[in-house]
Design a protein around this motif. Structure first.
Motif, PDB file in Angstrom:
ATOM      1  N   LEU A  89      -7.965   5.226   1.278  1.00 60.97           N
ATOM      2  CA  LEU A  89      -9.284   4.765   1.720  1.00 60.97           C
ATOM      3  C   LEU A  89      -9.298   4.360   3.196  1.00 60.97           C
ATOM      4  CD1 LEU A  89     -10.205   2.548  -1.371  1.00 60.97           C
ATOM      5  CD2 LEU A  89     -10.919   4.896  -0.908  1.00 60.97           C
ATOM      6  N   ASP A 100      -8.179  -1.442  -5.587  1.00 57.41           N
ATOM      7  CA  ASP A 100      -8.808  -0.161  -5.247  1.00 57.41           C
ATOM      8  C   ASP A 100     -10.304  -0.213  -5.533  1.00 57.41           C
ATOM      9  OD1 ASP A 100      -8.095   2.970  -4.828  1.00 57.41           O
ATOM     10  OD2 ASP A 100      -9.658   2.764  -6.337  1.00 57.41           O
ATOM     11  N   PRO A 150      -4.748   3.055  -2.933  1.00 60.20           N
ATOM     12  CA  PRO A 150      -5.748   2.510  -2.005  1.00 60.20           C
ATOM     13  C   PRO A 150      -5.547   2.918  -0.550  1.00 60.20           C
ATOM     14  CG  PRO A 150      -5.014   0.807  -3.530  1.00 60.20           C
ATOM     15  CD  PRO A 150      -4.119   1.997  -3.749  1.00 60.20           C
ATOM     16  N   SER A 175      -5.166  -2.116  -9.906  1.00 57.97           N
ATOM     17  CA  SER A 175      -6.290  -1.182  -9.809  1.00 57.97           C
ATOM     18  C   SER A 175      -7.565  -1.858  -9.307  1.00 57.97           C
ATOM     19  CB  SER A 175      -6.548  -0.524 -11.167  1.00 57.97           C
ATOM     20  OG  SER A 175      -6.874  -1.495 -12.153  1.00 57.97           O
ATOM     21  N   LEU A 191     -12.232  -2.399  -2.965  1.00 56.58           N
ATOM     22  CA  LEU A 191     -12.319  -1.695  -1.684  1.00 56.58           C
ATOM     23  C   LEU A 191     -13.375  -0.584  -1.728  1.00 56.58           C
ATOM     24  CD1 LEU A 191      -8.758  -1.103  -0.171  1.00 56.58           C
ATOM     25  CD2 LEU A 191     -10.681  -2.324   0.848  1.00 56.58           C
ATOM     26  N   ARG A 192     -13.362   0.193  -2.808  1.00 51.95           N
ATOM     27  CA  ARG A 192     -14.336   1.277  -2.943  1.00 51.95           C
ATOM     28  C   ARG A 192     -15.760   0.732  -2.994  1.00 51.95           C
ATOM     29  NH1 ARG A 192     -12.168   6.232  -3.923  1.00 51.95           N
ATOM     30  NH2 ARG A 192      -9.943   6.259  -4.447  1.00 51.95           N
ATOM     31  N   LEU A 232       0.813  -1.213   0.000  1.00 55.36           N
ATOM     32  CA  LEU A 232       0.000   0.000   0.000  1.00 55.36           C
ATOM     33  C   LEU A 232       0.850   1.268   0.000  1.00 55.36           C
ATOM     34  CD1 LEU A 232      -2.629  -1.556   0.149  1.00 55.36           C
ATOM     35  CD2 LEU A 232      -3.355  -0.039   1.978  1.00 55.36           C
TER      36      LEU A 232
END
Length: 389
Positions: A192, A372, A189, A369, A375-376, A120
């Motif tokens: 977040l 990310d 990421p 990607s 997670l979103r 990360l």
């Protein structure tokens, strides 16, 4: 009130209109969508040769504001759906809905404690552990990458670090202090984390990316423990639910906190010569408390041969605690056999993996990607911004 009298209250009117105009201007992207339609036109009564043109967004906002806001809500909802379309399709196509939805529940109820690895911080300009060790080896006289490569192949980073430290302790400490200093832009990421963590964060990283991120958001972490650092009541802060960070390997700028080599690990965890981990020591005690009281979410971690996993295994084997589900977002292994092997090992530790694909990017490197995006999506579903189904 006679409308002409509004001119006598120009200051008040101007202030109200300024606030309304600012609210309208804050939705530029949505306004542009509305204004793809032809503008409304009408002729001047004073000058029939003159024609007024009014943008659709202007007309709707100033004449039918409730309708404008309804359309805005619908558009924002559709944008959310479109934004998460790829991640939603991936979760469903890879048959991982159950693990994903359990992760969503853990986020919704504030049980998540992110466990952040070097992956990360990579987007912020910091090296992965393997890269860092090889860079140190290249700087030392009489020692080279070939001297630690067999250990690296077995993911025995602690012993590789020990070899380097034994050869030139001051050089290793200097490298850590300079290589992991503040770099600047925080991206990827890791940004977040404030939406995931309401209490504790654990990291194996030396850098200050997480602390700097929370400070930028105006929500500084209240408590911390760096490696073997003592005297800061970390466990008490943890149990009170305060925002805090546990840096397992210590902080780059404080060499006395480093837990980087095999010997430093043994001193911190009390594990040497086959003796069990000494949970009376502050670092393993804190890590065990997090493991039994939170749902860890491993991010940017390979979860290969890892001393932290050895600690978790000892807690599981002891059978003295009710252990919650833990989660890991992991790069899809190269073969089904490798995935099955790794998944079996993690499930024994109560860690449920959620695999994501890493196709090759334009630069020839793995494209993470999807991590990310997943997670979103999890955050959006947990906050009921979109519906997963």
């Amino acid at each position: 009130m006679d409308i002409k009298k509004l001119r006598e209250n120009k200051l008040i009117v101007d202030k109200v209109e300024e606030a309304l105009q600012a609210a309208y201007a804050s939705n530029q992207e949505f306004n542009a969508v509305l204004d793809e339609a032809e503008p409304l036109t009408f002729r001047s009564l004073r000058d029939p040769e003159h024609e007024y043109l009014v943008k659709v967004s202007d007309a709707l906002y100033w004449v039918e504001r409730d309708a404008y806001l309804d359309e805005l809500d619908h558009w924002e909802g559709q944008c959310q759906v479109n934004q998460h379309e790829a991640a939603t399709a991936f979760i469903k196509d890879s048959d991982q809905q159950a693990v994903f939805l359990d992760l969503v529940d853990a986020i919704r109820f504030g049980r998540i404690a992110p466990f952040v690895g070097a992956g990360l911080s990579k987007a912020c300009g910091y090296p992965m552990w393997g890269e860092a060790l090889r860079k140190i080896a290249q700087k030392l006289d009489g020692l080279g990458v070939q001297d630690i490569e067999p250990l690296m192949a077995q993911y025995d980073y602690l012993q590789a670090a020990q070899v380097l430290h034994d050869a030139a302790a001051q050089q290793v400490q200097h490298f850590i202090k300079t290589e992991f200093r503040q770099r600047g832009t925080i991206t990827g990421p890791v940004t977040l984390l404030p939406q995931l963590a309401h209490g504790c964060i654990v990291t194996t990283n030396f850098d200050t990316v997480i602390e700097d991120l929370f400070k930028e958001k105006g929500d500084s972490l209240d408590g911390y423990m760096y490696g073997t650092q003592a005297g800061n009541n970390f466990v008490q802060r943890l149990l009170r639910g305060e925002r805090c960070i546990l840096k397992l390997h210590g902080d780059a700028g404080q060499a006395n906190t480093h837990v980087f080599t095999q010997a430093q690990y043994q001193a911190a965890y009390g594990e040497a010569g086959g003796t069990p981990i000494a949970f009376q020591n502050q670092l393993p005690r804190a890590l065990r408390q997090i493991f039994i009281s939170h749902s860890l979410l491993f991010l940017g971690c390979s979860l290969e041969q890892d001393k932290t996993l050895d600690l978790f295994k000892s807690v599981v084997d002891e059978g003295a605690f009710e252990i919650p589900d833990h989660f890991a977002l992991l790069n899809e292994p190269a073969t089904p056999q490798e995935r099955a092997r790794k998944e079996d090992r993690l499930l024994q530790l109560k860690i449920r993996p959620l695999w994501y694909a890493t196709p090759e990017g334009a630069d020839g490197k793995p494209d993470h990607s999807l991590l990310d995006q997943v997670l979103r999506l999890a955050i959006a579903v947990a906050h009921k911004q979109v519906v997963f189904g």
